[in-house]
Design a protein around this motif. Sequence first.
Motif, PDB file in Angstrom:
ATOM      1  N   LYS A   6       0.927  -1.232   0.167  1.00  0.00           N
ATOM      2  CA  LYS A   6       0.350   0.068   0.599  1.00  0.00           C
ATOM      3  C   LYS A   6       0.768   0.673  -0.005  1.00  0.00           C
ATOM      4  N   SER A   7       1.845   1.293   0.770  1.00  0.00           N
ATOM      5  CA  SER A   7       3.422   2.301   0.071  1.00  0.00           C
ATOM      6  C   SER A   7       4.025   1.987  -1.370  1.00  0.00           C
ATOM      7  N   PRO A   8       3.622   3.126  -2.071  1.00  0.00           N
ATOM      8  CA  PRO A   8       4.509   2.957  -3.363  1.00  0.00           C
ATOM      9  C   PRO A   8       5.613   2.910  -2.628  1.00  0.00           C
ATOM     10  N   SER A   9       6.289   4.297  -2.124  1.00  0.00           N
ATOM     11  CA  SER A   9       7.705   4.270  -1.877  1.00  0.00           C
ATOM     12  C   SER A   9       8.704   2.732  -1.751  1.00  0.00           C
ATOM     13  N   THR A  10       7.824   1.718  -0.651  1.00  0.00           N
ATOM     14  CA  THR A  10       8.227   0.629  -0.339  1.00  0.00           C
ATOM     15  C   THR A  10       7.839  -0.566  -1.786  1.00  0.00           C
ATOM     16  N   MET A  11       7.454   0.196  -1.995  1.00  0.00           N
ATOM     17  CA  MET A  11       6.781  -1.028  -3.317  1.00  0.00           C
ATOM     18  C   MET A  11       8.114  -0.763  -4.796  1.00  0.00           C
ATOM     19  N   GLU A  12       8.315   0.633  -4.431  1.00  0.00           N
ATOM     20  CA  GLU A  12       9.980   1.038  -5.389  1.00  0.00           C
ATOM     21  C   GLU A  12      11.357   0.568  -4.348  1.00  0.00           C
ATOM     22  N   ARG A  13      11.257   0.927  -3.825  1.00  0.00           N
ATOM     23  CA  ARG A  13      12.737   0.086  -2.707  1.00  0.00           C
ATOM     24  C   ARG A  13      12.523  -1.101  -3.385  1.00  0.00           C
ATOM     25  N   ALA A  14      11.393  -2.101  -2.649  1.00  0.00           N
ATOM     26  CA  ALA A  14      11.523  -3.114  -3.163  1.00  0.00           C
ATOM     27  C   ALA A  14      11.543  -3.329  -4.533  1.00  0.00           C
ATOM     28  N   ARG A  15      11.578  -3.786  -5.544  1.00  0.00           N
ATOM     29  CA  ARG A  15      11.364  -2.967  -6.496  1.00  0.00           C
ATOM     30  C   ARG A  15      13.288  -2.849  -7.003  1.00  0.00           C
ATOM     31  N   LYS A  16      13.770  -1.981  -6.620  1.00  0.00           N
ATOM     32  CA  LYS A  16      15.148  -1.613  -6.658  1.00  0.00           C
ATOM     33  C   LYS A  16      16.371  -2.755  -5.517  1.00  0.00           C
ATOM     34  N   MET A  17      15.414  -3.408  -5.203  1.00  0.00           N
ATOM     35  CA  MET A  17      16.322  -4.391  -4.329  1.00  0.00           C
ATOM     36  C   MET A  17      16.338  -5.679  -4.677  1.00  0.00           C
ATOM     37  N   GLY A  18      15.558  -5.554  -6.145  1.00  0.00           N
ATOM     38  CA  GLY A  18      15.139  -7.329  -6.871  1.00  0.00           C
ATOM     39  C   GLY A  18      14.285  -8.179  -6.606  1.00  0.00           C
ATOM     40  N   VAL A  19      13.673  -7.591  -5.429  1.00  0.00           N
ATOM     41  CA  VAL A  19      12.443  -8.188  -4.463  1.00  0.00           C
ATOM     42  C   VAL A  19      11.783  -8.767  -5.442  1.00  0.00           C
ATOM     43  N   ILE A  20      10.703  -7.646  -5.661  1.00  0.00           N
ATOM     44  CA  ILE A  20       9.874  -8.027  -6.980  1.00  0.00           C
ATOM     45  C   ILE A  20      10.303  -7.959  -8.534  1.00  0.00           C
TER      46      ILE A  20
END
Lengths: 297, 297
Positions: free
Chosen positions: A38-52
């Motif tokens: 639900k947090s866009p910044s968390t999603m972006e961070r997860a993408r940058k970390m290669g999690v998603i």
Amino acid sequence: MTPAFEQLGLIGCGLMGGSFALALKRAGLVRRVVGYSKSPSTMERARKMGVIDVPASSALLAASRSDLILLAVPVAATEDTLDAIRRVLAHQALVMDVGSTKADVVAAARRVLRDDVGQFVPCHPIAGSEASGIEHASATLYDGAQVVLTPIERTLTAQLARATALWEALGCRVRVMSPAAHDAAFAAVSHLPHLLAFAYMNALAGQPDGAGHLTLAGAGFQDFSRIAGANPRMWCDIFTANRQEMLAQIGHFRQALQQLETLIADGDAPALEAAIAAASLARAQWQPAAAGTTSTA
Amino acid sequence: MTPAFEQLGLIGCGLMGGSFALALKRAGLVRRVVGYSKSPSTMERARKMGVIDVPASSALLAASRSDLILLAVPVAATEDTLDAIRRVLAHQALVMDVGSTKADVVAAARRVLRDDVGQFVPCHPIAGSEASGIEHASATLYDGAQVVLTPIERTLTAQLARATALWEALGCRVRVMSPAAHDAAFAAVSHLPHLLAFAYMNALAGQPDGAGHLTLAGAGFQDFSRIAGANPRMWCDIFTANRQEMLAQIGHFRQALQQLETLIADGDAPALEAAIAAASLARAQWQPAAAGTTSTA
């Protein structure tokens, strides 16, 4: 080799969910991870970390076309999340959660999923730490951890087998028990210690000299109170969800504390030493089930 | 370079005393260590480990001709030990202890040492662990640790200065406070956590399903309950010696627990989350005073 799963729909990108996606990728078990937070910044961070690999703008979109769906949200959000995704569940999709309570999660799944509840395998990996958030996610979080599965009578055997194989492929040891047995056990070994640690910190902070006392605290305090640093929302949910068992465990604890207090007040040193020795022995006899994990859940 | 002390008379060869002797030797601060333990096998082990150079057959013989004497015995044994050595105390000898309570130790020293009480500097190094015994002694135990000194009005300034310099030479940071202030603070940050950990283990072990529950315990349990493995005799002494402060701390804790219990029972999630958040914040704001030590005392 074909990955076991085409697409993981990850709903909730925190420590537990993020670590699951990383572990799944490390094991080569998934082709693609679509994640929602639900947090866009968390999603972006997860993408940058290669999690998603692909951010989704809703839980529904993360679940859509996923053959594996992991709910990694606070337990109180389980019902709404299942409700949000139930219409797009693929017929063969395996749905799991990672919640620390199970009776409430199972009840929510029954209410919402109805005829599809058999696809849902309730899971509780005994891993995590007082840290939370995607920034602490690690592919090794679940290494060697115990995972408790709490199927109900309507759970499909095939999905239970898939969930078991999946956790084992991540290096976990799987135990199966009823939701009620799970909640009773975790009230005793996890939820009550958290409650006591919270109460202890409040007792300390509420004293006039509490701040000064704290400057003298050593490593005993440090370890004992570590879990008091855990996420308030998550633990509020857990205590609320596991209310009856919590109240029972608080009762057991109060009795044991009262016993020691009476012995101290009475100056009954032999009985006090015997009571402490019993506690010390019980602790010495305990062995961690999963060496190398950093489990707290 | 001449060592600061000719002879350490070490009375009690456990974790604390043994580690002190090793640290003193490592720092080149003593020429010879004469050690006494009531257990001959402990004394022999201490000799083989290089903790002591000369075993003594009594506390009196360990203290005799020593210019530094360390009492490293359970606090309840302080009075008898001081009584055993007081007739052979050299006029300039510095006498210290390492007890976890101070008001009782100071009272014992006043009663027994009388006119020589000025030579006695009450000390509490915030170091140690749930492990005990000479086999865990280490020259590094006190590295970076805080040491609380609790002089009384009759303590000689010169001896207080020597004790301060000595602990600082071992890499410790010295704090000075009254025995009463010490005991109040340690009841809060050390003694109460130990009591809660003991009570928790007894509550768990006393349940019909306790043993089964324990097989599910993770790292949260592990850290929270670690101090419950501590030495029963030592902690019985501490609770007994610090009785009033313990009972006061138990009172504070009971109130804090009652508050959380009521919020759980009432299902008041917003207030429950706020109370947990206060505890979590208090814990997050705490910083260990002595990084790198393994203090629990």
